[in-house]
Design an enzyme around this catalytic site. Structure first.
Site, PDB file in Angstrom:
ATOM      1  N   CYS A 265       7.073  -0.497  -5.667  1.00  0.00           N
ATOM      2  CA  CYS A 265       8.521  -0.744  -5.781  1.00  0.00           C
ATOM      3  C   CYS A 265       9.374  -0.079  -4.702  1.00  0.00           C
ATOM      4  O   CYS A 265      10.004  -0.782  -3.910  1.00  0.00           O
ATOM      5  CB  CYS A 265       9.001  -0.334  -7.158  1.00  0.00           C
ATOM      6  SG  CYS A 265       8.344  -1.420  -8.436  1.00  0.00           S
TER       7      CYS A 265
HETATM    8  N1  LIG Z   1       5.168  -2.388 -11.118  1.00  0.00           N
HETATM    9  C1  LIG Z   1       6.289  -1.763 -11.402  1.00  0.00           C
HETATM   10  O1  LIG Z   1       6.318  -0.552 -11.659  1.00  0.00           O
HETATM   11  C2  LIG Z   1       7.586  -2.515 -11.430  1.00  0.00           C
HETATM   12  C3  LIG Z   1       8.713  -1.919 -12.039  1.00  0.00           C
HETATM   13  C4  LIG Z   1       9.901  -2.635 -12.077  1.00  0.00           C
HETATM   14  C5  LIG Z   1       9.990  -3.893 -11.488  1.00  0.00           C
HETATM   15  N2  LIG Z   1       8.881  -4.426 -10.881  1.00  0.00           N
HETATM   16  C6  LIG Z   1       8.995  -5.759 -10.300  1.00  0.00           C
HETATM   17  O2  LIG Z   1       8.448  -6.682 -11.222  1.00  0.00           O
HETATM   18  C7  LIG Z   1       7.781  -7.764 -10.534  1.00  0.00           C
HETATM   19  C8  LIG Z   1       6.324  -7.825 -10.964  1.00  0.00           C
HETATM   20  O3  LIG Z   1       5.692  -6.621 -10.572  1.00  0.00           O
HETATM   21  P1  LIG Z   1       4.236  -6.230 -11.111  1.00  0.00           P
HETATM   22  O4  LIG Z   1       3.946  -4.879 -10.568  1.00  0.00           O
HETATM   23  O5  LIG Z   1       4.180  -6.451 -12.582  1.00  0.00           O
HETATM   24  O6  LIG Z   1       3.350  -7.335 -10.369  1.00  0.00           O
HETATM   25  P2  LIG Z   1       1.785  -7.585 -10.513  1.00  0.00           P
HETATM   26  O7  LIG Z   1       1.313  -7.975  -9.167  1.00  0.00           O
HETATM   27  O8  LIG Z   1       1.148  -6.441 -11.224  1.00  0.00           O
HETATM   28  O9  LIG Z   1       1.698  -8.853 -11.494  1.00  0.00           O
HETATM   29  C9  LIG Z   1       2.108 -10.148 -11.164  1.00  0.00           C
HETATM   30  C10 LIG Z   1       1.299 -11.136 -11.997  1.00  0.00           C
HETATM   31  O10 LIG Z   1       1.832 -12.431 -11.813  1.00  0.00           O
HETATM   32  C11 LIG Z   1       0.756 -13.379 -11.784  1.00  0.00           C
HETATM   33  N3  LIG Z   1       1.245 -14.603 -11.159  1.00  0.00           N
HETATM   34  C12 LIG Z   1       1.507 -14.841  -9.844  1.00  0.00           C
HETATM   35  N4  LIG Z   1       1.996 -16.088  -9.671  1.00  0.00           N
HETATM   36  C13 LIG Z   1       2.062 -16.655 -10.902  1.00  0.00           C
HETATM   37  C14 LIG Z   1       2.508 -17.925 -11.388  1.00  0.00           C
HETATM   38  N5  LIG Z   1       2.999 -18.856 -10.561  1.00  0.00           N
HETATM   39  N6  LIG Z   1       2.426 -18.169 -12.713  1.00  0.00           N
HETATM   40  C15 LIG Z   1       1.935 -17.231 -13.556  1.00  0.00           C
HETATM   41  N7  LIG Z   1       1.511 -16.013 -13.154  1.00  0.00           N
HETATM   42  C16 LIG Z   1       1.577 -15.718 -11.852  1.00  0.00           C
HETATM   43  C17 LIG Z   1      -0.332 -12.646 -11.027  1.00  0.00           C
HETATM   44  O11 LIG Z   1      -1.609 -13.200 -11.268  1.00  0.00           O
HETATM   45  C18 LIG Z   1      -0.194 -11.212 -11.588  1.00  0.00           C
HETATM   46  O12 LIG Z   1      -1.003 -11.012 -12.720  1.00  0.00           O
HETATM   47  C19 LIG Z   1       7.986  -7.456  -9.049  1.00  0.00           C
HETATM   48  O13 LIG Z   1       9.122  -8.143  -8.606  1.00  0.00           O
HETATM   49  C20 LIG Z   1       8.232  -5.963  -9.009  1.00  0.00           C
HETATM   50  O14 LIG Z   1       8.989  -5.574  -7.897  1.00  0.00           O
HETATM   51  C21 LIG Z   1       7.678  -3.783 -10.865  1.00  0.00           C
END
Ligand SMILES: NC(=O)c1ccc[n+]([C@@H]2O[C@H](COP(=O)([O-])OP(=O)(O)OC[C@H]3O[C@@H](n4cnc5c(N)ncnc54)[C@H](O)[C@@H]3O)[C@@H](O)[C@H]2O)c1
Length: 433
Positions: A265
């Site tokens: 992030c």
């Molecule tokens: N990880 C954190 O601590 C955190 C905290 C706050 C906000 N965010 C934000 O949240 C969002 C997600 O982050 P994350 O860390 O959970 O990501 P991640 O990479 O862990 O998970 C994303 C998931 O989405 C799936 N995916 C991709 N394309 C897809 C589609 N078209 N249909 C269905 N599934 C699909 C992937 O297979 C994966 O499992 C990002 O924008 C990130 O910046 C993350």
């Protein structure tokens, strides 16, 4: 309410499980079949404290299930949260391809559905993404926002390592909506959450997330830059920040000097908002410095060890903590990578240990490094030890744990241990003193 979560990584799965705990019926959707199978078998595909137990409960009670069938998930739920990744592009802007692909699939599903539906972006996206890019894709078939479906933006503030706890007990919940109806529906989902709720328009909600992460990253880089001054003048930066943090306008959190911030992030979000600023012709002197201090800091941390050891060639370094922080297996932007690369470049032998992130780190690192089964194995016969992240396991180490080291030099990058308690046999180094 009936909720679908599109993308079940850290945010989608943790939020989905949290919503199910609050009594909602949750359908998790992912394009990765292994993730879907794993969730349906109540095995978390990621490591997060407390997730395994709660996932088992909500799967067993039928409150949460997973599927790859997005259309069906949208059809049988009232509200859909988009939680897919938004990684950095080369130029720092966000890669919205996963958001676009999810929005295209949702748009097709909406076309087949007769009832009103709400789509909420939970992924971190730059201002304007939800009410332009996502809206346009959702409307690319025949449904119209405000008439056939609602559109919202609900940024997520959870921290990896304590993600479930953060989701269930957040500092605040920000709800951005296209119209009143959407905002009210999202508020209903969070009715049983005890947290201040801020209701805004969509772009403000998007910007709150970036401004928050940028300010937190700024605090860390400020502490790191201050630590370099303190090192030169023989002052303990932690004690300085204790004094600074007692001011209620500042607070002590995020003022710890160390190897810098990593993870999925902060680095990406600071670069993304800087890229929007550049696009709009706004100078970002503060954010530029936040990034450059953070790029130098892991290398500076490795220098602290080199200054003590002299030549690193042939020295065996126990490297504790490979994930970007303790409590997670996430190695995205971990500060361990530039540090280990630097040590390997200088000819050191590096033996790494992390309770959860070794497999992931082994895939990331290109140089030749060893991995140990335990802290004890990593320390055995080593010339120095670096603690890079703040796993609680490292906090419990005492002088006896370091007794099998060849040379007892310890660089405690996260100030986990107490110099006095470790005793004089251990050369104790830290960042910022
Ligand atoms: N990880 C954190 O601590 C955190 C905290 C706050 C906000 N965010 C934000 O949240 C969002 C997600 O982050 P994350 O860390 O959970 O990501 P991640 O990479 O862990 O998970 C994303 C998931 O989405 C799936 N995916 C991709 N394309 C897809 C589609 N078209 N249909 C269905 N599934 C699909 C992937 O297979 C994966 O499992 C990002 O924008 C990130 O910046 C993350």
């Amino acid at each position: 309410m009936r909720i679908s979560m599109i993308g079940t990584g850290y945010v989608g799965l943790v939020s989905g499980v949290g919503f199910a705990k609050h009594g909602h019926d949750v359908t998790c959707v992912d394009i990765d079949e292994d993730i879907v199978d794993s969730i349906n078998n109540a095995i978390p595909p990621i490591y997060e404290e407390g997730l395994e137990d709660l996932l088992e409960k909500v799967v067993d009670s039928g409150k949460l299930s997973a599927t790859t069938d997005l259309q069906n998930a949208v059809d049988k739920t009232d509200i859909t949260f988009i939680c897919v990744g938004t990684p950095s592009r080369e130029d720092g802007s966000i890669d919205t391809s996963a958001i676009e692909s999810a929005a295209e699939d949702i748009s097709k599903a909406l076309d087949e559905k007769n009832e009103y539906h709400i789509v909420v972006v939970k992924s971190t996206v730059t201002p304007g993404t939800t009410d332009s890019l996502v809206k346009n894709i959702l409307e690319s078939n025949c449904k119209k926002v405000g008439e056939d479906f609602g559109l919202g933006m609900n940024p997520e503030f959870l921290r990896e390592g304590v993600a479930l706890n953060d989701f269930l007990a957040p500092d605040r919940i920000v709800i951005g909506g296209w119209d009143e109806k959407t905002r009210e529906e999202i508020e209903k989902i969070y009715e049983s959450f005890e947290a201040p709720k801020l209701v805004t328009d969509i772009r403000t909600a998007e910007m709150i997330k970036y401004a928050s992460n940028s300010l937190l990253a700024t605090k860390i880089s400020f502490a790191n830059e201050t630590s370099r001054i303190c090192e030169k003048v023989g002052i303990d930066v932690y004690e300085v920040m204790d004094g600074v943090g007692l001011d209620h306008r500042v607070k002590r959190d995020f003022l710890n000097a160390g190897p810098g911030f990593g993870g999925s992030c902060f680095p990406k979000d600071v670069r993304a908002i800087r890229s929007i600023a550049q696009e709009k012709g706004v100078e970002t002197e503060i954010l530029d410095s936040v990034i450059s201090v953070n790029e130098e800091q892991p290398l500076h941390t490795a220098d602290i060890l080199e200054n003590e050891l002299g030549e690193l060639k042939g020295k065996r370094i126990a490297f504790l903590g490979l994930a970007f922080k303790g409590g997670t297996d996430d190695i995205r932007n971990t500060r361990a990578l530039p540090m280990v690369e630097k040590l390997l470049d200088k000819g050191a032998e590096v033996v790494g240990y992390d309770p959860e992130a070794m497999e992931n780190f082994a895939e990331l690192i290109e140089g030749d490094m060893e991995f140990a089964e335990s802290v004890e194995d990593a320390l055995d016969g080593s010339d120095a030890c670096i603690i890079q992240n703040d796993w609680s396991e490292f906090e419990e180490l005492d002088d006896k744990d370091f007794s099998e080291m060849e040379n007892k030099v310890l660089l405690d990058g996260r100030r986990m241990l107490d110099r006095e308690e470790l005793g004089e046999n251990i050369t104790y180094l830290t960042v910022g003193m």
